[in-house]
Design a protein around this motif. Sequence first.
Motif, PDB file in Angstrom:
ATOM      1  N   ASP A 289     -54.193 -13.955 -37.678  1.00 48.00           N
ATOM      2  CA  ASP A 289     -54.064 -13.347 -36.355  1.00 48.00           C
ATOM      3  C   ASP A 289     -54.431 -11.875 -36.363  1.00 48.00           C
ATOM      4  O   ASP A 289     -55.141 -11.404 -35.474  1.00 48.00           O
ATOM      5  CB  ASP A 289     -52.638 -13.522 -35.833  1.00 48.00           C
ATOM      6  CG  ASP A 289     -52.447 -12.860 -34.472  1.00 48.00           C
ATOM      7  OD1 ASP A 289     -53.191 -13.233 -33.550  1.00 48.00           O
ATOM      8  OD2 ASP A 289     -51.571 -11.994 -34.338  1.00 48.00           O
ATOM      9  N   ARG A 290     -53.979 -11.151 -37.370  1.00 43.99           N
ATOM     10  CA  ARG A 290     -54.193  -9.705 -37.388  1.00 43.99           C
ATOM     11  C   ARG A 290     -55.219  -9.264 -38.422  1.00 43.99           C
ATOM     12  O   ARG A 290     -55.506  -8.074 -38.541  1.00 43.99           O
ATOM     13  CB  ARG A 290     -52.858  -8.992 -37.639  1.00 43.99           C
ATOM     14  CG  ARG A 290     -51.845  -9.278 -36.545  1.00 43.99           C
ATOM     15  CD  ARG A 290     -50.626  -8.407 -36.659  1.00 43.99           C
ATOM     16  NE  ARG A 290     -49.702  -8.639 -35.556  1.00 43.99           N
ATOM     17  CZ  ARG A 290     -48.569  -7.982 -35.393  1.00 43.99           C
ATOM     18  NH1 ARG A 290     -48.223  -7.038 -36.254  1.00 43.99           N
ATOM     19  NH2 ARG A 290     -47.782  -8.263 -34.375  1.00 43.99           N
ATOM     20  N   GLY A 291     -55.742 -10.221 -39.188  1.00 42.04           N
ATOM     21  CA  GLY A 291     -56.750  -9.867 -40.173  1.00 42.04           C
ATOM     22  C   GLY A 291     -56.207  -9.049 -41.329  1.00 42.04           C
ATOM     23  O   GLY A 291     -56.958  -8.301 -41.965  1.00 42.04           O
ATOM     24  N   GLU A 292     -54.917  -9.167 -41.599  1.00 47.06           N
ATOM     25  CA  GLU A 292     -54.327  -8.395 -42.702  1.00 47.06           C
ATOM     26  C   GLU A 292     -54.750  -8.969 -44.050  1.00 47.06           C
ATOM     27  O   GLU A 292     -55.060 -10.153 -44.175  1.00 47.06           O
ATOM     28  CB  GLU A 292     -52.800  -8.403 -42.580  1.00 47.06           C
ATOM     29  CG  GLU A 292     -52.282  -7.655 -41.364  1.00 47.06           C
ATOM     30  CD  GLU A 292     -50.765  -7.587 -41.317  1.00 47.06           C
ATOM     31  OE1 GLU A 292     -50.230  -6.913 -40.425  1.00 47.06           O
ATOM     32  OE2 GLU A 292     -50.112  -8.212 -42.182  1.00 47.06           O
ATOM     33  N   SER A 293     -54.748  -8.101 -45.058  1.00 51.10           N
ATOM     34  CA  SER A 293     -55.002  -8.579 -46.411  1.00 51.10           C
ATOM     35  C   SER A 293     -53.824  -9.424 -46.877  1.00 51.10           C
ATOM     36  O   SER A 293     -52.742  -9.396 -46.269  1.00 51.10           O
ATOM     37  CB  SER A 293     -55.192  -7.395 -47.363  1.00 51.10           C
ATOM     38  OG  SER A 293     -53.960  -6.677 -47.512  1.00 51.10           O
ATOM     39  N   ALA A 294     -54.019 -10.188 -47.947  1.00 51.87           N
ATOM     40  CA  ALA A 294     -52.965 -11.077 -48.430  1.00 51.87           C
ATOM     41  C   ALA A 294     -51.697 -10.304 -48.774  1.00 51.87           C
ATOM     42  O   ALA A 294     -50.585 -10.713 -48.407  1.00 51.87           O
ATOM     43  CB  ALA A 294     -53.462 -11.855 -49.643  1.00 51.87           C
ATOM     44  N   THR A 295     -51.844  -9.174 -49.468  1.00 50.03           N
ATOM     45  CA  THR A 295     -50.668  -8.409 -49.883  1.00 50.03           C
ATOM     46  C   THR A 295     -49.953  -7.790 -48.674  1.00 50.03           C
ATOM     47  O   THR A 295     -48.726  -7.783 -48.601  1.00 50.03           O
ATOM     48  CB  THR A 295     -51.060  -7.311 -50.877  1.00 50.03           C
ATOM     49  OG1 THR A 295     -52.135  -6.529 -50.313  1.00 50.03           O
ATOM     50  CG2 THR A 295     -51.534  -7.921 -52.194  1.00 50.03           C
ATOM     51  N   THR A 296     -50.737  -7.267 -47.725  1.00 50.23           N
ATOM     52  CA  THR A 296     -50.131  -6.696 -46.528  1.00 50.23           C
ATOM     53  C   THR A 296     -49.437  -7.772 -45.704  1.00 50.23           C
ATOM     54  O   THR A 296     -48.346  -7.559 -45.157  1.00 50.23           O
ATOM     55  CB  THR A 296     -51.197  -6.000 -45.665  1.00 50.23           C
ATOM     56  OG1 THR A 296     -51.834  -4.983 -46.443  1.00 50.23           O
ATOM     57  CG2 THR A 296     -50.570  -5.354 -44.432  1.00 50.23           C
ATOM     58  N   ALA A 297     -50.069  -8.953 -45.625  1.00 47.13           N
ATOM     59  CA  ALA A 297     -49.479 -10.062 -44.862  1.00 47.13           C
ATOM     60  C   ALA A 297     -48.164 -10.518 -45.472  1.00 47.13           C
ATOM     61  O   ALA A 297     -47.228 -10.868 -44.750  1.00 47.13           O
ATOM     62  CB  ALA A 297     -50.460 -11.225 -44.791  1.00 47.13           C
TER      63      ALA A 297
END
Length: 248
Positions: free
Chosen positions: A173-181
């Motif tokens: 949904d927000r295009g976050e990186s795996a670690t940020t997600a």
Amino acid sequence: GPGPDGSYGPPGPGYGPPSDGEPQAVDSLGHGWRAFTANPWPFVVSQILWGLVLVVPVGLLLLAIGVLGAGRVDEDGDVSRGLAALFGFGGLLVVLVVALLAIVQVGAFATASLRAIAGERVTLADFFRPRNVLQLLVLAVIVGLASALLAITGIGPLIVGFFGIWSVFFVVDRGESATTAIASSVRFAIDNVAQTIVLVLLGYLLNVAGALACGVGTLVTNPVTMLAFADYYRRRSGAATPGRPVVG
């Protein structure tokens, strides 16, 4: 304190009546059911097609390492080489392939579910266009390794699953990186711990009921559960626009 006439003024910040706008897990389940029944066939057919996507490469891989057709015990009582391969590198490779394909499938269903919850009419193609695929694959590796390392504790994988349960939504949904997600998912689960637990329990009970119906019921309960999670995520966090471009 009271005013000159002995009456009290309006309550200050934080002392008003409790808000009835907070999203509830049970409500999200109802919204998920309505979204599913409004357009059920893409959800049902996509699960069957994804089942083939998972079975075919895994079957070919099992053939390659000599597992299929080798499920027998030798004369001396040892497991045949084919089955023994499952306990070595071949088995790890099979698990890795299944995990990577599964996370892509979950990402595709999360993407389609967010669109359905947003009021868009999804098609079968939407279930094969997950956003941010690269980060979904990285997410699968991170979560898989964390679960494997903590498996010795017994409860470790459950904890990883609970706090990472929202991570796929933040990726697609927000295009976050795996670690940020993962970090976003942990915060979201902590901020919404009670409703997350209720959603997990409701989804578990639904899927058990679906499995008891000769397994066919899961074609309904799986998407309804995903839609319920998508609805709660959207209501609680404010999902991005369905057509929002993302990295990956």
